[in-house]
Motif scaffolding. Structure first.
Motif, mmCIF file in Angstrom:
data_model
loop_
_atom_site.group_PDB
_atom_site.id
_atom_site.type_symbol
_atom_site.label_atom_id
_atom_site.label_comp_id
_atom_site.label_asym_id
_atom_site.label_seq_id
_atom_site.Cartn_x
_atom_site.Cartn_y
_atom_site.Cartn_z
ATOM 1 N N UNK A 219 0.719 -1.268 -0.048
ATOM 2 C CA UNK A 219 0.089 -0.203 -0.090
ATOM 3 C C UNK A 219 0.722 1.191 0.114
ATOM 4 N N UNK A 220 1.933 1.279 0.233
ATOM 5 C CA UNK A 220 2.896 2.317 0.110
ATOM 6 C C UNK A 220 3.784 2.481 -0.917
ATOM 7 N N UNK A 221 4.225 3.505 -1.194
ATOM 8 C CA UNK A 221 5.065 3.810 -2.724
ATOM 9 C C UNK A 221 6.443 4.213 -2.158
ATOM 10 N N UNK A 222 7.440 3.652 -3.016
ATOM 11 C CA UNK A 222 8.823 4.490 -2.863
ATOM 12 C C UNK A 222 9.319 4.938 -4.292
ATOM 13 N N UNK A 223 9.986 6.168 -4.683
ATOM 14 C CA UNK A 223 10.493 6.408 -5.812
ATOM 15 C C UNK A 223 12.162 6.227 -5.872
ATOM 16 N N UNK A 224 12.434 5.724 -7.252
ATOM 17 C CA UNK A 224 13.655 5.672 -7.625
ATOM 18 C C UNK A 224 14.101 6.629 -8.448
ATOM 19 N N UNK A 225 15.321 7.364 -8.161
ATOM 20 C CA UNK A 225 15.981 8.071 -8.994
ATOM 21 C C UNK A 225 17.173 7.748 -9.682
ATOM 22 N N UNK A 226 17.930 8.655 -10.253
ATOM 23 C CA UNK A 226 19.241 8.293 -11.001
ATOM 24 C C UNK A 226 20.082 7.364 -10.089
ATOM 25 N N UNK A 258 1.059 13.112 -2.759
ATOM 26 C CA UNK A 258 1.452 14.437 -3.066
ATOM 27 C C UNK A 258 2.743 14.844 -3.852
ATOM 28 N N UNK A 259 3.663 13.916 -3.562
ATOM 29 C CA UNK A 259 4.898 13.904 -4.286
ATOM 30 C C UNK A 259 4.916 13.463 -5.688
ATOM 31 N N UNK A 260 3.823 12.683 -6.009
ATOM 32 C CA UNK A 260 3.595 11.958 -7.337
ATOM 33 C C UNK A 260 3.003 13.321 -8.079
ATOM 34 N N UNK A 261 1.938 13.759 -7.292
ATOM 35 C CA UNK A 261 1.254 14.750 -8.191
ATOM 36 C C UNK A 261 1.933 15.946 -8.523
ATOM 37 N N UNK A 262 2.957 16.512 -7.691
ATOM 38 C CA UNK A 262 3.808 17.531 -7.552
ATOM 39 C C UNK A 262 4.876 17.185 -8.808
ATOM 40 N N UNK A 263 5.329 15.974 -8.723
ATOM 41 C CA UNK A 263 6.390 15.771 -10.017
ATOM 42 C C UNK A 263 5.801 15.547 -11.185
ATOM 43 N N UNK A 290 -6.060 7.442 -7.024
ATOM 44 C CA UNK A 290 -6.773 8.500 -5.955
ATOM 45 C C UNK A 290 -6.733 9.920 -6.645
ATOM 46 N N UNK A 291 -7.439 10.913 -6.215
ATOM 47 C CA UNK A 291 -7.798 12.283 -6.622
ATOM 48 C C UNK A 291 -6.364 12.863 -7.164
ATOM 49 N N UNK A 292 -5.395 12.691 -6.256
ATOM 50 C CA UNK A 292 -3.823 13.386 -6.666
ATOM 51 C C UNK A 292 -3.375 12.853 -7.628
ATOM 52 N N UNK A 293 -3.108 11.240 -7.842
ATOM 53 C CA UNK A 293 -2.552 10.640 -8.705
ATOM 54 C C UNK A 293 -3.322 11.058 -10.357
ATOM 55 N N UNK A 294 -4.666 10.847 -10.093
ATOM 56 C CA UNK A 294 -5.363 11.140 -11.307
ATOM 57 C C UNK A 294 -4.933 12.504 -12.051
#
Length: 335
Positions: A219-226, A258-263, A290-294
């Motif tokens: 249910x949680x997400x992590x992001x991977x950068x360079x 919120x991070x995904x929506x802002x990115x 969810x509304x933000x990811x949409x």
């Protein structure tokens, strides 16, 4: 939303391919059918023609003095390398076997050596290997393993793959080709991998789309950068990162909606760890929405790709897994 996560079905059955007896050596382990029928341009290895191979790696120097007849592969990437080279194995961990190696799961001639992260050293010893292949996941057992048989460490960096990920894989493949007198097949596989990378870069080159690679875990997400385990997605395959300033290492940076929506990525690649490691339901568009990811461009344009988590998470450093990853990267750029 498109979904590209393959379902894994373990194949039951007795798959025995009897190998010819080589004078002075034990009989080789049974090889699954799919690998045994691979085409080969190399002649059958002859122990008497073997030239010792010295391999320098991150954990030391390993000398392979004789043509290996009983190989233990403690990482699924190594199993895939050997499968590509048509090399039988005597044992491997069988806790998390990707679908493209599923015929190994129940093959009776291949012993279960425990877990990928914690191999059973007693079973390894009982398998009587004359060569052991490991990665950093088993590196803390290196000294003990070397007491059993010559042990080679695959120097792929699972924490930061931004530099030379593809070249490290090619070099390892060619090194195994030298050890097993399979250099012809190894060169062919290297060429195919090079072509796949070039094909992918032709798609991503000059494209303005920015992407996030997200790992789903309960249910949680992590992001991977360079600078992360998925850095090669950006540096080797030419994908533009949606959040270039994030250094995320092995497990990623925990993020919010919120991070995904802002990115606001144009493409989202979702790696569902929970589905493959805990056999829970697979993440899909309905569960992720969810509304933000949409609000993201990726969601609006149908570019949320639920990838093959077995290729991306269990392996990601072998010929088969990179071919799958490349195809799914390309999918993210398709309308």
């Amino acid at each position: 939303m498109r979904r590209n996560l393959k379902n894994s079905y373990w194949v039951l059955g007795l798959i025995i391919a009897t190998m010819a007896t080589i004078q002075g050596c034990d009989q080789r382990a049974a090889k699954p059918v799919s690998a045994a029928v691979q085409s080969t341009s190399d002649s059958s290895p002859k122990p008497e023609d073997f030239t010792p191979v010295t391999v320098q790696h991150a954990l030391g120097t390993t000398v392979v003095e004789h043509l290996p007849q009983r190989v233990a592969a403690l990482d699924m990437n190594e199993v895939d390398f050997l499968d590509q080279l048509n090399i039988p194995i005597v044992g491997m961990p069988k806790d998390f076997v990707p679908h493209f190696l599923s015929e190994y799961q129940d093959a009776p001639g291949i012993q279960d050596l425990g877990a990928i992260v914690h191999p059973n050293l007693e079973r390894v010893h009982a398998a009587r290997p004359d060569l052991i292949l490991i990665t950093s996941l088993q590196a803390n057992h290196y000294n003990e393993l070397t007491e059993i048989a010559p042990t080679i460490h695959f120097d792929v960096d699972y924490r930061n793959s931004q530099a030379n990920h593809i070249e490290v894989i090619k070099d390892h493949l060619m090194m195994l080709g030298r050890i097993f007198n399979k250099e012809g097949i190894a060169r062919q596989q290297v060429a195919e991998l090079t072509n796949k990378v070039e094909e992918t870069r032709r798609v991503t080159q000059g494209r303005p789309e920015r992407a996030l690679v997200l790992l789903h875990n309960n249910g949680a997400f992590s992001s991977f950068g360079v600078q992360s385990r998925y850095g090669f997605i950006f540096t080797e395959f030419g994908v533009q990162p949606a959040s270039p300033g994030v250094d995320t290492g092995l497990h990623g940076q925990p993020i919010s909606s919120e991070f995904i929506q802002q990115a606001n990525p144009d493409i989202i690649y979702v790696v569902d760890r929970t589905a493959v490691m805990e056999n829970h339901f697979a993440m899909d568009a309905e569960r992720m929405a969810n509304p933000l990811i949409r609000q993201t461009n990726a969601w609006k344009n149908g570019r949320v790709i639920f990838v093959d988590a077995e290729a991306w998470y269990i392996t990601a450093a072998s010929v088969s897994s990179l071919a799958i990853i490349a195809d799914e990267i390309i999918e993210g750029y398709q309308d």
